[in-house]
Scaffold this active site. Structure first.
Site, PDB file in Angstrom:
ATOM      1  N   ASP A  45       0.870  -1.183   0.000  1.00  0.00           N
ATOM      2  CA  ASP A  45       0.000   0.000   0.000  1.00  0.00           C
ATOM      3  C   ASP A  45       0.908   1.234   0.000  1.00  0.00           C
ATOM      4  OD1 ASP A  45      -1.579   2.195   0.781  1.00  0.00           O
ATOM      5  OD2 ASP A  45      -2.936   0.946   1.970  1.00  0.00           O
ATOM      6  N   LYS A  78      -6.310  10.200  -1.238  1.00  0.00           N
ATOM      7  CA  LYS A  78      -5.391  10.986  -0.409  1.00  0.00           C
ATOM      8  C   LYS A  78      -4.523  11.897  -1.297  1.00  0.00           C
ATOM      9  CE  LYS A  78      -7.446   8.427   2.579  1.00  0.00           C
ATOM     10  NZ  LYS A  78      -6.922   7.168   3.108  1.00  0.00           N
TER      11      LYS A  78
HETATM   12  C1  PLP Z   1      -7.441   5.854   3.211  1.00  0.00           C
HETATM   13  C2  PLP Z   1      -6.538   4.679   3.097  1.00  0.00           C
HETATM   14  C3  PLP Z   1      -6.976   3.468   2.544  1.00  0.00           C
HETATM   15  C4  PLP Z   1      -8.406   3.244   2.097  1.00  0.00           C
HETATM   16  O1  PLP Z   1      -8.726   4.011   1.003  1.00  0.00           O
HETATM   17  P1  PLP Z   1     -10.220   4.531   0.649  1.00  0.00           P
HETATM   18  O2  PLP Z   1     -10.010   5.335  -0.563  1.00  0.00           O
HETATM   19  O3  PLP Z   1     -10.674   5.312   1.847  1.00  0.00           O
HETATM   20  O4  PLP Z   1     -11.053   3.329   0.444  1.00  0.00           O
HETATM   21  C5  PLP Z   1      -6.066   2.448   2.422  1.00  0.00           C
HETATM   22  N1  PLP Z   1      -4.798   2.582   2.848  1.00  0.00           N
HETATM   23  C6  PLP Z   1      -4.347   3.724   3.400  1.00  0.00           C
HETATM   24  C7  PLP Z   1      -2.929   3.801   3.847  1.00  0.00           C
HETATM   25  C8  PLP Z   1      -5.193   4.807   3.545  1.00  0.00           C
HETATM   26  O5  PLP Z   1      -4.752   5.930   4.119  1.00  0.00           O
END
Ligand code: PLP
Length: 385
Positions: A176, A201
């Site tokens: 991620d 984000k």
């Molecule tokens: C926000 C976030 C997610 C999930 O993403 P969404 O777009 O809210 O579904 C996954 N991993 C990290 C590190 C995040 O900050």
């Protein structure tokens, strides 16, 4: 063609000098709001037939994220969680995953509640401890799942070390990359198999859309991911693809580089502040993962967390601070202050939270593009008042 990321980003993935063919429009391709596509002959198929399977605006976004991550295939999903859960759908019942215990809360919920329903096992580990990861690997382990920097304490995992372990045991590495974005960390170059993003984000950057992305350069994984994307159907709509590319990613570099420079200044300031007990930011030399982070990423990013001392009234701090929004999420032009204990980690029992360093006095700050002096002044007045 350049391979400098800021240049690719500024043109939204278009080759410089190549604009939309019919009109010369700079923002290309156009927003194709079409669910279906005309087929000229009985047995002659065009590049698109139905927008779940593919849409030209989505293609542009998918190609752009693939080139930014130095991958071959990108996939756009309706949220970060849709991208992450779709990647886990490549597994079969009876498989096992090794996953960081400091993983994003939604991923934790998916693995423990949904994957478990399909008899896919998991072991949570401290991903910063390579020996612990090695010990957790079983004959049926198929994926090692990494998040670095992790939330909310910015723990750093040694990507190369985990990839080496995964390859030795014939399993995939998923990572991620939400916190760094391809601008500052390109995990496929380090041997990771699938890179995942919450594009909600930094990539979108304006707190306006929810989106997810996945990238690979492995042809067989790409084929399987496409199958899941088309079959499960958690695609990103054309409007949001356009918005992400044009309204978000084109300005990623100037936004993020300013935010990261400000975050470094704020981290340094707070690390000397008498009301701050502890600060986590991978750009500070006393951060336990600073050296490893510097070997795999080119910026410490724009997210930091800090713990206020016992004599600071935290309710008053929240009510008095005026510039950052007090909210969940991160990675936007406006600074966002969050309280992990009651927000992202609310579901975790209090003693476990404390044991992991997520105290009630811990705050996470995602630094935006405001004037850094204003942010420092605001933090100082709110802490002191
Ligand atoms: C926000 C976030 C997610 C999930 O993403 P969404 O777009 O809210 O579904 C996954 N991993 C990290 C590190 C995040 O900050």
């Amino acid at each position: 063609m350049t391979n400098k990321l800021s240049t690719i980003l500024a043109h939204g993935g278009q080759h410089q000098g190549h604009h939309e063919e019919n009109t010369g429009a700079v923002n290309a391709p156009p927003l194709y709001l079409s669910s279906t596509f005309h087929q000229k002959k009985l047995n002659e198929f065009g590049p698109y037939d139905y927008s779940r399977s593919g849409n030209p605006t989505r293609t542009q976004l998918e190609k752009t994220i693939a080139s930014l991550e130095n991958g071959t295939n990108g996939f756009a999903f309706s949220s970060g969680m849709a991208a992450i859960s779709s990647a886990f759908m490549l597994l079969n019942s009876g498989d096992h995953i090794v996953i960081s215990k400091d993983v994003y809360g939604g991923t934790f919920r998916f693995v423990t509640r949904l994957l478990a329903q399909f008899s896919i096992e998991h072991t949570f580990v401290d991903m910063t401890n390579t020996n612990e990861v090695a010990e957790a690997i079983k004959p049926n382990t198929k994926v090692i799942y990494v998040e670095t920097p992790a939330n909310p304490l910015l723990q750093i995992t040694d990507i190369r070390a985990i990839v080496a372990l995964a390859k030795k045991h014939d399993c995939y590495t998923y990572l991620d990359n939400t916190f760094m974005t391809p601008l500052y960390q390109q995990p496929l170059n380090l041997g990771v198999d699938i890179v995942l993003h919450s594009a909600t984000k930094f990539l979108s950057g304006h707190s306006d859309i929810v989106a997810g992305l996945a990238v690979t350069k492995d042809a067989s994984l790409a084929e399987k991911l496409y199958f899941v994307q088309n079959t499960y159907g958690a695609i990103l709509g054309a409007q949001d693809c356009y918005q992400l590319l044009q309204g978000g990613m084109k300005t990623l570099e100037p936004r993020y580089s300013k935010s990261a420079a400000s975050a470094a200044i704020i981290a340094n300031h707070l690390s000397k502040h008498e009301a701050v007990e502890h600060i986590c930011y991978p750009g500070l030399s006393n951060h336990p993962g600073a050296d490893i982070h510097a070997k795999q990423a080119t910026s410490a990013g724009a997210v930091l967390s800090f713990k206020l001392r016992k004599d600071v009234d935290i309710d008053h701090f929240i009510e008095t601070i005026s510039i950052p929004v007090f909210a969940v999420s991160l990675g936007a032009v406006e600074s966002i202050l969050s309280h992990p204990a009651t927000m992202s980690h609310a579901a975790m029992p209090a003693d476990e939270r404390e044991a992991r360093g997520i105290s009630d006095r811990l705050f996470r700050l995602s630094v935006g593009i405001e004037e850094v002096e204003d942010l420092i002044q605001d933090l100082d007045q709110a802490i002191q008042s």
